[in-house]
Design a protein around this motif. Structure first.
Motif, PDB file in Angstrom:
ATOM      1  N   LEU A   1      -5.042  -6.669   3.614  1.00 26.06           N
ATOM      2  CA  LEU A   1      -3.674  -6.218   3.337  1.00 26.06           C
ATOM      3  C   LEU A   1      -2.866  -6.028   4.614  1.00 26.06           C
ATOM      4  O   LEU A   1      -1.684  -6.417   4.677  1.00 26.06           O
ATOM      5  CB  LEU A   1      -3.721  -4.917   2.532  1.00 26.06           C
TER       6      LEU A   1
ATOM      7  N   PRO B   1      -4.117  -5.490  -4.266  1.00 25.94           N
ATOM      8  CA  PRO B   1      -3.120  -4.973  -3.315  1.00 25.94           C
ATOM      9  C   PRO B   1      -2.290  -6.091  -2.664  1.00 25.94           C
ATOM     10  O   PRO B   1      -1.085  -5.922  -2.452  1.00 25.94           O
ATOM     11  CB  PRO B   1      -3.975  -4.228  -2.280  1.00 25.94           C
ATOM     12  N   CYS B   2      -2.935  -7.207  -2.364  1.00 31.91           N
ATOM     13  CA  CYS B   2      -2.207  -8.331  -1.766  1.00 31.91           C
ATOM     14  C   CYS B   2      -1.230  -8.944  -2.764  1.00 31.91           C
ATOM     15  O   CYS B   2      -0.114  -9.338  -2.408  1.00 31.91           O
ATOM     16  CB  CYS B   2      -3.187  -9.392  -1.271  1.00 31.91           C
TER      17      CYS B   2
ATOM     18  N   GLN C   1       0.280  -7.336  -5.160  1.00 32.67           N
ATOM     19  CA  GLN C   1       1.406  -6.408  -5.277  1.00 32.67           C
ATOM     20  C   GLN C   1       2.371  -6.564  -4.107  1.00 32.67           C
ATOM     21  O   GLN C   1       3.598  -6.569  -4.299  1.00 32.67           O
ATOM     22  CB  GLN C   1       0.880  -4.974  -5.357  1.00 32.67           C
TER      23      GLN C   1
END
Length: 328
Positions: free
Chosen positions: A51, A86-87, A89
């Motif tokens: 991330l 997470p990436c 998002q």
């Protein structure tokens, strides 16, 4: 869509692996060598799920966030493919397109569904602006005619399937295999080489790709057809209305086999990797497929007093009548 562990729901043993690795073990797709440094950094971070590196790559990116590698994958494709929520998002927050297609015509939603990443599937659908956009994503078909629902179903990702159906995905859209012709035709050819169809013959349920005919032959008084599922049908050329004689053994490797001496008749039952059970009579040969309610792989198979007892490795052993076969 380049997938290191599964592609459209298939395992790595069934497809050619497209990813290559350098001496240090770091993933690098072959098409990345022609990318600018900032785009390569973006792809690499999305693939690894790093991330912080992804955020840095986005801050230093000179071009579009939807730039793709040689195979058409964007950073969002890769993050969805590897399940890095997470990436995903972050990329969505930075405006990554939901509609970008790779060389196979797949959008990021296809990749998320193929991997069964329910949270990512939900995030992608939530990022659509309205119901029309959601419907467009759900109905997007790749070059094989597969929608995201096809990918989720092929990978047996039940939760993803339920989510897609709840969002409005159609279970009735056919892919390429579902649209192909499943019939055989008898032609009358004249001396000029032109011909007309005299008869159209159909077989099986006509409901799935296994019924697709892949070969046919006219031999003496027999019309012989072969389906994708391995079913051979023998028809009478002089009486096409006569029900065909089906012959079907195994098209996958055999996983279990057992011998039975029941009612004074010697029989063999064999099961293949795809869960198909075939009954054979010694001295005569093939009899037919045994009807089952499921197609799970059978690991152990035996007969007890006229019943088949089998075990698939996941549930308790099951029993069934050994009489349920498709007769000649």
């Amino acid at each position: 869509m380049a997938v290191p562990q599964r592609r459209n729901g298939f395992t790595e043993d069934e497809v050619e692996i497209e990813w290559e690795y350098d001496d240090e073990g770091e993933g690098a797709e072959e098409g990345w060598i022609d990318l600018a440094d900032d785009v390569r950094a973006l792809m690499h971070a999305a693939e690894l799920g790093d991330l912080n590196a992804l955020r840095l790559a986005l801050d230093n990116l000179n071009g579009s966030i939807d730039q793709s590698a040689e195979d058409g994958d964007t950073a969002l494709h890769l993050a969805c493919l590897y399940g890095h929520m997470p990436c995903v998002q972050l990329l969505l927050e930075r405006g990554a397109s939901l509609d970008s297609k790779d060389e196979d015509g797949a959008i990021p939603l296809h990749d998320a569904c193929a991997g069964g990443f329910v949270d990512i599937v939900q995030a992608l659908l939530d990022s659509a602006e309205n119901k029309d956009d959601i419907k467009r994503l759900l109905d997007t078909a790749d070059i094989d005619g597969d929608t995201p629902l096809h990918h989720a179903a092929r990978g047996t990702h039940l939760k993803a399937v339920q989510l897609l159906l709840g969002a409005g995905a159609s279970p009735n859209l056919a892919n390429v295999l579902g649209k192909v012709d499943k019939s055989a035709k008898i032609w009358e050819i004249n001396y000029t080489g032109n011909g007309t169809v005299k008869r159209t013959l159909t077989f099986g349920s006509q409901g799935g790709p296994d019924d697709m005919l892949v070969g046919c032959l006219w031999l003496n008084d027999y019309l012989i057809t072969v389906s994708l599922g391995g079913m051979i049908s023998l028809l009478s050329a002089s009486d096409p209305d006569k029900p065909p004689k089906p012959i079907s053994g195994h098209i996958k490797s055999i996983t279990a086999i057992t011998f039975s001496l029941h009612g004074g008749q010697s029989e063999v039952y064999s099961s293949s990797y795809d869960g198909v059970i075939v009954r054979w009579i010694l001295g005569t040969g093939y009899v037919g497929r045994v009807e089952r309610n499921d197609s799970t792989q059978i690991k152990c198979l035996t007969t007890v007093e006229g019943e088949l007892v089998y075990y698939n490795g996941e549930h308790i052993p099951a029993r069934m009548e050994a009489e349920g076969v498709f007769p000649f």
